[in-house]
Design an enzyme around this catalytic site. Structure first.
Site, PDB file in Angstrom:
ATOM      1  N   GLY A  19       0.773  -1.237   0.000  1.00 22.76           N
ATOM      2  CA  GLY A  19       0.000   0.000   0.000  1.00 22.76           C
ATOM      3  C   GLY A  19       0.804   1.287   0.000  1.00 22.76           C
ATOM      4  O   GLY A  19       0.295   2.342   0.404  1.00 22.76           O
ATOM      5  N   SER A  20       2.055   1.247  -0.520  1.00 25.96           N
ATOM      6  CA  SER A  20       2.834   2.489  -0.499  1.00 25.96           C
ATOM      7  C   SER A  20       2.290   3.518  -1.492  1.00 25.96           C
ATOM      8  O   SER A  20       2.349   4.720  -1.237  1.00 25.96           O
ATOM      9  CB  SER A  20       4.315   2.217  -0.742  1.00 25.96           C
ATOM     10  OG  SER A  20       4.547   1.836  -2.072  1.00 25.96           O
ATOM     11  N   ASN A  21       1.751   3.070  -2.612  1.00 23.74           N
ATOM     12  CA  ASN A  21       1.142   4.029  -3.548  1.00 23.74           C
ATOM     13  C   ASN A  21      -0.148   4.604  -2.979  1.00 23.74           C
ATOM     14  O   ASN A  21      -0.459   5.772  -3.200  1.00 23.74           O
ATOM     15  CB  ASN A  21       0.892   3.372  -4.903  1.00 23.74           C
ATOM     16  CG  ASN A  21       2.152   3.347  -5.750  1.00 23.74           C
ATOM     17  OD1 ASN A  21       2.609   4.391  -6.215  1.00 23.74           O
ATOM     18  ND2 ASN A  21       2.727   2.171  -5.914  1.00 23.74           N
ATOM     19  N   ARG A  72     -14.947 -14.263  -9.929  1.00 22.53           N
ATOM     20  CA  ARG A  72     -14.500 -12.879 -10.125  1.00 22.53           C
ATOM     21  C   ARG A  72     -15.703 -11.933 -10.166  1.00 22.53           C
ATOM     22  O   ARG A  72     -15.699 -10.848  -9.611  1.00 22.53           O
ATOM     23  CB  ARG A  72     -13.719 -12.798 -11.442  1.00 22.53           C
ATOM     24  CG  ARG A  72     -13.088 -11.434 -11.696  1.00 22.53           C
ATOM     25  CD  ARG A  72     -12.490 -11.340 -13.093  1.00 22.53           C
ATOM     26  NE  ARG A  72     -11.680 -12.492 -13.446  1.00 22.53           N
ATOM     27  CZ  ARG A  72     -10.449 -12.721 -12.989  1.00 22.53           C
ATOM     28  NH1 ARG A  72      -9.904 -11.873 -12.163  1.00 22.53           N
ATOM     29  NH2 ARG A  72      -9.796 -13.791 -13.368  1.00 22.53           N
ATOM     30  N   ASN A 114      -4.581   2.667 -13.061  1.00 25.13           N
ATOM     31  CA  ASN A 114      -3.648   1.696 -12.481  1.00 25.13           C
ATOM     32  C   ASN A 114      -2.241   2.240 -12.618  1.00 25.13           C
ATOM     33  O   ASN A 114      -1.947   3.010 -13.529  1.00 25.13           O
ATOM     34  CB  ASN A 114      -3.751   0.355 -13.230  1.00 25.13           C
ATOM     35  CG  ASN A 114      -2.829  -0.695 -12.648  1.00 25.13           C
ATOM     36  OD1 ASN A 114      -2.713  -0.827 -11.419  1.00 25.13           O
ATOM     37  ND2 ASN A 114      -2.147  -1.430 -13.501  1.00 25.13           N
ATOM     38  N   HIS A 116       1.766   0.970 -13.001  1.00 24.38           N
ATOM     39  CA  HIS A 116       2.525  -0.223 -13.388  1.00 24.38           C
ATOM     40  C   HIS A 116       4.009   0.132 -13.423  1.00 24.38           C
ATOM     41  O   HIS A 116       4.385   1.178 -13.953  1.00 24.38           O
ATOM     42  CB  HIS A 116       2.050  -0.707 -14.763  1.00 24.38           C
ATOM     43  CG  HIS A 116       2.700  -1.969 -15.196  1.00 24.38           C
ATOM     44  ND1 HIS A 116       2.317  -3.206 -14.720  1.00 24.38           N
ATOM     45  CD2 HIS A 116       3.749  -2.192 -16.033  1.00 24.38           C
ATOM     46  CE1 HIS A 116       3.082  -4.136 -15.251  1.00 24.38           C
ATOM     47  NE2 HIS A 116       3.962  -3.542 -16.050  1.00 24.38           N
ATOM     48  N   ASP A 152      -2.839  -4.275 -18.736  1.00 22.87           N
ATOM     49  CA  ASP A 152      -1.956  -3.100 -18.644  1.00 22.87           C
ATOM     50  C   ASP A 152      -1.873  -2.355 -19.975  1.00 22.87           C
ATOM     51  O   ASP A 152      -0.847  -1.716 -20.268  1.00 22.87           O
ATOM     52  CB  ASP A 152      -0.542  -3.519 -18.179  1.00 22.87           C
ATOM     53  CG  ASP A 152      -0.576  -4.161 -16.791  1.00 22.87           C
ATOM     54  OD1 ASP A 152      -1.369  -3.704 -15.942  1.00 22.87           O
ATOM     55  OD2 ASP A 152       0.189  -5.116 -16.560  1.00 22.87           O
ATOM     56  N   GLU A 181       7.171   6.237  -8.728  1.00 21.69           N
ATOM     57  CA  GLU A 181       5.734   5.919  -8.703  1.00 21.69           C
ATOM     58  C   GLU A 181       4.991   6.846  -7.742  1.00 21.69           C
ATOM     59  O   GLU A 181       3.898   7.325  -8.024  1.00 21.69           O
ATOM     60  CB  GLU A 181       5.507   4.465  -8.254  1.00 21.69           C
ATOM     61  CG  GLU A 181       5.961   3.431  -9.249  1.00 21.69           C
ATOM     62  CD  GLU A 181       5.617   2.020  -8.794  1.00 21.69           C
ATOM     63  OE1 GLU A 181       4.543   1.795  -8.214  1.00 21.69           O
ATOM     64  OE2 GLU A 181       6.443   1.108  -9.033  1.00 21.69           O
TER      65      GLU A 181
END
Ligand code: GRF
Length: 208
Positions: A19-21, A72, A114, A116, A152, A181
């Site tokens: 969870g750093s982003n 899903r 997202n 990446h 992606d 990031e």
């Protein structure tokens, strides 16, 4: 935004791990680097995700929606319901390790981002930093893109470049990419929120 132009944009963040982003986004919101926004909820598909505690420390609501052998579609339906219940305008995937169903994509079309750890379209999928090292590229980086049905492969919003050193390992390279990031994601979210606000203003003036 959902309840009018005056209100703050509501961001929902999906995580699976560290969870750093997510922290970078939350801090950018609280310092005003992402203006007129709030983190409405952090959702994890992993009950042990380290990011959950980091969100709680920041006073952000957290929700765990475990996969528990569900399809899903069922899993995503529950997440979409949690996001809708909190009137989320923009969904940010931040280390969320699951491909989204069509239903999820349709529910937030053009509003899912997202991050990446490569310069897409190079090295999509898992272990992007390892792929870059194995390929022998001299430059790599990170990309924030819209999420669509492709892996992606959605439209790119912003990128940052990171040089690859001769003595890099997956760990050292990943660490330097991660620093970028944390700068890039808030910048990209700011760009997208500006665009969303502009399109709302345009829609309003077309209607009047
Ligand atoms: C980051 O490298 C991100 O680019 C990738 O997964 C990692 C998540 O790290 N999608 P964190 O959970 O944000 O620390």
């Amino acid at each position: 935004m959902s309840s009018g132009l005056e209100s703050r944009a509501r961001i929902g963040i999906l995580i699976s791990g560290r969870g750093s982003n997510m922290v970078a986004l939350a801090d950018a919101v609280s310092t005003g680097r992402i203006p007129n926004a709030q983190i409405a909820v952090v959702i994890s598909d992993q009950v042990n995700a380290a990011g959950l505690a980091k969100a709680k420390t920041r006073g952000i609501e957290t929700v765990v929606v475990e996969r528990r052998g569900r399809s899903r579609e069922d899993h995503d339906r529950e997440i979409v319901a949690a996001l809708k219940a909190r009137r989320v305008d923009l969904v940010c995937l931040a280390g969320y390790m699951r491909v989204l169903s069509d239903e999820f994509l349709d529910a937030f079309r053009g509003r899912i981002l997202n991050i990446h750890p490569s310069l897409l379209p190079s090295f999509p999928g898992l272990d992007a930093q390892k792929q870059a090292l194995e390929h022998g590229v001299k430059w790599t980086g990170c990309t924030v893109h819209f999420v669509d049905e492709t892996l992606d492969g959605g439209p790119i919003i912003a990128q940052r470049v990171v040089p690859v050193r001769d003595d890099d390992t997956v760990e050292t390279l990943s660490e330097r990419i991660l620093v970028e990031e944390h700068q890039l994601y808030p910048e990209a979210v700011g760009i997208v929120l500006d665009q969303l606000r502009d399109s709302i203003i345009e829609d309003c003036s077309l209607q009047s």
